[in-house]
Scaffold this active site. Structure first.
Site, PDB file in Angstrom:
ATOM      1  N   HIS A   1      -1.564   1.003   2.234  1.00  0.00           N
ATOM      2  CA  HIS A   1      -0.268   0.331   2.053  1.00  0.00           C
ATOM      3  C   HIS A   1       0.819   0.877   2.967  1.00  0.00           C
ATOM      4  O   HIS A   1       1.665   0.140   3.429  1.00  0.00           O
ATOM      5  CB  HIS A   1       0.169   0.356   0.585  1.00  0.00           C
ATOM      6  CG  HIS A   1       0.349   1.728  -0.008  1.00  0.00           C
ATOM      7  ND1 HIS A   1      -0.682   2.402  -0.620  1.00  0.00           N
ATOM      8  CD2 HIS A   1       1.427   2.553  -0.078  1.00  0.00           C
ATOM      9  CE1 HIS A   1      -0.247   3.574  -1.064  1.00  0.00           C
ATOM     10  NE2 HIS A   1       1.038   3.697  -0.738  1.00  0.00           N
ATOM     11  N   ASP A   2       0.782   2.169   3.260  1.00  0.00           N
ATOM     12  CA  ASP A   2       1.843   2.750   4.088  1.00  0.00           C
ATOM     13  C   ASP A   2       1.395   3.059   5.507  1.00  0.00           C
ATOM     14  O   ASP A   2       2.014   3.871   6.200  1.00  0.00           O
ATOM     15  CB  ASP A   2       2.354   4.048   3.438  1.00  0.00           C
ATOM     16  CG  ASP A   2       3.434   3.756   2.411  1.00  0.00           C
ATOM     17  OD1 ASP A   2       4.014   2.644   2.451  1.00  0.00           O
ATOM     18  OD2 ASP A   2       3.704   4.645   1.578  1.00  0.00           O
TER      19      ASP A   2
ATOM     20  N   ASP B   1       1.779   2.088  -6.839  1.00  0.00           N
ATOM     21  CA  ASP B   1       2.394   3.034  -5.900  1.00  0.00           C
ATOM     22  C   ASP B   1       3.599   3.717  -6.550  1.00  0.00           C
ATOM     23  O   ASP B   1       3.704   4.952  -6.538  1.00  0.00           O
ATOM     24  CB  ASP B   1       2.818   2.264  -4.638  1.00  0.00           C
ATOM     25  CG  ASP B   1       3.246   3.190  -3.522  1.00  0.00           C
ATOM     26  OD1 ASP B   1       2.779   4.350  -3.489  1.00  0.00           O
ATOM     27  OD2 ASP B   1       4.045   2.755  -2.672  1.00  0.00           O
TER      28      ASP B   1
ATOM     29  N   HIS C   1       8.067  -0.019   8.166  1.00  0.00           N
ATOM     30  CA  HIS C   1       6.653   0.380   8.023  1.00  0.00           C
ATOM     31  C   HIS C   1       5.822  -0.768   7.428  1.00  0.00           C
ATOM     32  O   HIS C   1       4.613  -0.846   7.637  1.00  0.00           O
ATOM     33  CB  HIS C   1       6.502   1.676   7.212  1.00  0.00           C
ATOM     34  CG  HIS C   1       6.581   1.532   5.730  1.00  0.00           C
ATOM     35  ND1 HIS C   1       7.768   1.503   5.041  1.00  0.00           N
ATOM     36  CD2 HIS C   1       5.599   1.417   4.774  1.00  0.00           C
ATOM     37  CE1 HIS C   1       7.531   1.389   3.739  1.00  0.00           C
ATOM     38  NE2 HIS C   1       6.211   1.331   3.553  1.00  0.00           N
TER      39      HIS C   1
ATOM     40  N   LYS D   1       3.626   3.541   8.531  1.00  0.00           N
ATOM     41  CA  LYS D   1       4.486   4.717   8.728  1.00  0.00           C
ATOM     42  C   LYS D   1       4.120   5.519   9.975  1.00  0.00           C
ATOM     43  O   LYS D   1       4.890   6.376  10.407  1.00  0.00           O
ATOM     44  CB  LYS D   1       4.438   5.619   7.489  1.00  0.00           C
ATOM     45  CG  LYS D   1       5.292   5.066   6.353  1.00  0.00           C
ATOM     46  CD  LYS D   1       5.360   6.028   5.193  1.00  0.00           C
ATOM     47  CE  LYS D   1       6.233   5.451   4.064  1.00  0.00           C
ATOM     48  NZ  LYS D   1       6.128   6.255   2.846  1.00  0.00           N
TER      49      LYS D   1
HETATM   50 FE   LIG Z   1       5.507   1.932   1.452  1.00  0.00          FE
HETATM   51 FE   LIG Z   2       2.459   5.220  -1.376  1.00  0.00          FE
END
Ligand SMILES: [Fe+2]
Ligand SMILES: [Fe+2]
Length: 368
Positions: free
Chosen positions: A227-228, A311, A256, A231
Site C-alpha cells: 500500500h505504501d 492500516d 505516495h 513512498k
Molecule cells: Fe499510505
Molecule cells: Fe501502512
C-alpha cells in the site's frame, strides 16, 4: 524344407520293418535314428531331439502308447506318427487320443503314403513353430511398445512435477518479493517490518468476512503489503522529519498514493493490479475528504476501503518513536467516531465484530 536337415526317429521292434522304413526314408534324404523298443526310443528321443517320430504300437517293455504319452507331455509340438500292424480301429482311436498325428497301417504297401503322412506332419510342425515365433515376436513387440509408452508417461510426469515445483517456487518468490518490498518501504518511514505482515492478514480476514471469495481474499493479502510502495518516491528528509510537516511537505507525502499507482498500474498480473488499486485508494475517505482523488463511499474500491481500516488500526495499535501504542478501547473509540467519515461504516462494524480473530493475528506478528 530340405529333407537332409531333418532327422526322423523310427521306433519298431521288428527289425525288418524298421530297416525297410529307414532305408526308404534315408533314400529320400532324411537323417534316420533307430530304436528297437519304446524304452530305447525314448532315450534316443531325449538325447537327439529328432524332427519327427514314427512309432510302432505293439512292442515289449515300453509300448507305442507309452511313447505317445511321454511325447505329448515333453514335446507336444513334435510330429509323432503311428505305424502299426494291429489293424484294430480301437488302437488307432486310442493312439490319436494320446496325441498321434497320423496313423499308417502295416504292412505298408506303398511307402509313398508313409512319406506323404510324414511330410504333412513335418510341414504342420514347421507351421506351428513359425506361428509360435510370430506370436513371441508380437508379444515382444507389444511389451517393447508398452515399456516405451510407460517411459514416456514417466518422463512426462517428471517434467510436469518439475514444472509444478518451479511454478510453486515462482509464486513463493513473488510473494516474498512483494512482502519484502512492502517491508522495506515501511521501514524507511519508521514503520516496522511486521506492520505490513499484520496488515496483510487483517485485509484477508476482513475481505473474507465482507464476502470476497477465499481466492480474492488471498489476492488482497498478497497485494495490501504494497500500500505504501509509492513512498520510495518521497525524500527521506520529508518522510522522516521529526516535527510537524509543512502543508507543502504534507502534499508531497500524499503523492505516495499516485506514485505507487504509477509504479504498479502497468502490470497485467492480478496481484500487482490489486496492489495498484490499494496503493492508489488506501487514503481515500468514505466522506470524500481523502486523497488523492477525493472519491466518495463505494466509489472507493473495496480493496482500498479494507486496507485503509487495516492500516490505520495497526498504526494506532503499534508503538512508534513519536507515540505510544493506543489501547484497544481508544482505537475502538476512534473508529466509532470516524466510521462514516474516514471509514466505510459497514466494514468498520464487520472489522470489530471479528476483533478477536484480528487480535489473534496481531499476536502472531509482534514488533521487535
Ligand atoms: Fe499510505
Ligand atoms: Fe501502512
Amino acid at each position: 524344407m530340405n529333407n537332409s536337415e531333418l532327422t526322423i526317429l523310427v521306433i519298431d521292434d521288428e527289425t525288418f520293418v524298421r530297416e525297410t522304413i529307414s532305408d526308404y526314408l534315408s533314400d529320400s534324404g532324411f537323417n534316420i535314428l533307430n530304436a528297437g523298443d519304446g524304452a530305447e526310443g525314448l532315450d534316443v528321443l531325449r538325447a537327439n531331439k529328432p524332427d519327427a517320430v514314427l512309432v510302432d504300437l505293439n512292442m515289449p517293455h515300453v509300448d507305442g502308447f507309452e511313447v505317445l504319452k511321454v511325447v505329448r507331455e515333453e514335446q507336444p509340438d513334435l510330429p509323432i506318427l503311428v505305424v502299426s500292424g494291429a489293424g484294430l480301429i480301437e488302437d488307432a482311436i486310442k493312439a490319436v487320443r494320446l496325441g498321434a498325428w497320423d496313423f499308417v497301417t502295416k504292412p505298408i504297401m506303398d511307402m509313398g503314403i508313409l512319406e506323404h503322412a510324414l511330410s504333412q506332419g513335418l510341414e504342420r510342425a514347421a507351421l506351428i513353430k513359425e506361428n509360435k515365433k510370430y506370436k513371441e515376436h508380437l508379444e515382444a513387440e507389444v511389451h517393447k511398445r508398452t515399456e516405451a509408452l510407460r517411459n514416456e508417461i514417466r518422463m512426462r510426469k517428471k517434467t510436469q512435477d518439475a514444472l509444478m515445483v518451479l511454478q510453486a517456487e515462482v509464486i513463493e518468490t513473488q510473494k516474498e518479493i512483494i512482502m519484502t518490498l512492502g517491508e522495506v518501504v515501511e521501514t524507511r518511514s519508521n514503520e516496522t517490518a511486521k506492520h505490513v505482515r499484520r496488515v496483510a492478514e487483517y485485509t484477508a480476514i476482513l475481505g473474507l468476512r465482507a464476502g470476497l471469495d477465499p481466492e480474492e481474499a488471498n489476492l488482497l493479502r498478497l497485494a495490501s503489503p504494497m500500500h505504501d510502495v509509492g513512498k520510495i518516491g518521497i525524500p527521506d528528509t520529508v518522510l522522516n522529519k521529526p516535527g510537524k510537516l509543512t502543508p507543502e511537505e504534507f502534499d508531497l507525502v500524499k503523492t505516495h498514493t499516485t506514485i505507487g499507482h504509477e509504479i504498479l498500474k502497468h502490470s497485467e498480473r492480478p496481484i500487482i493490479k490489486a496492489a495498484a488499486i490499494v496503493a492508489y485508494e488506501h487514503h481515500e475517505r468514505w466522506d470524500g475528504k481523502g486523497y488523492p482523488r477525493g472519491l466518495v463511499g463505494e466509489e472507493i474500491n473495496i480493496y482500498g476501503r479494507i486496507t485503509c481500516i487495516a492500516d490505520v488500526f495497526d498504526a494506532l495499535g503499534s508503538e512508534r518513536v513519536y507515540k505510544k501504542a493506543w489501547s484497544l478501547e481508544k482505537i475502538k473509540g476512534y473508529f466509532e467516531q470516524e466510521k462514516g467519515k474516514q471509514f466505510d461504516p459497514a466494514l468498520t462494524d464487520l472489522f470489530f465484530d471479528n476483533i478477536d480473530e484480528i487480535l489473534e493475528l496481531r499476536k502472531l506478528y509482534p514488533d521487535g
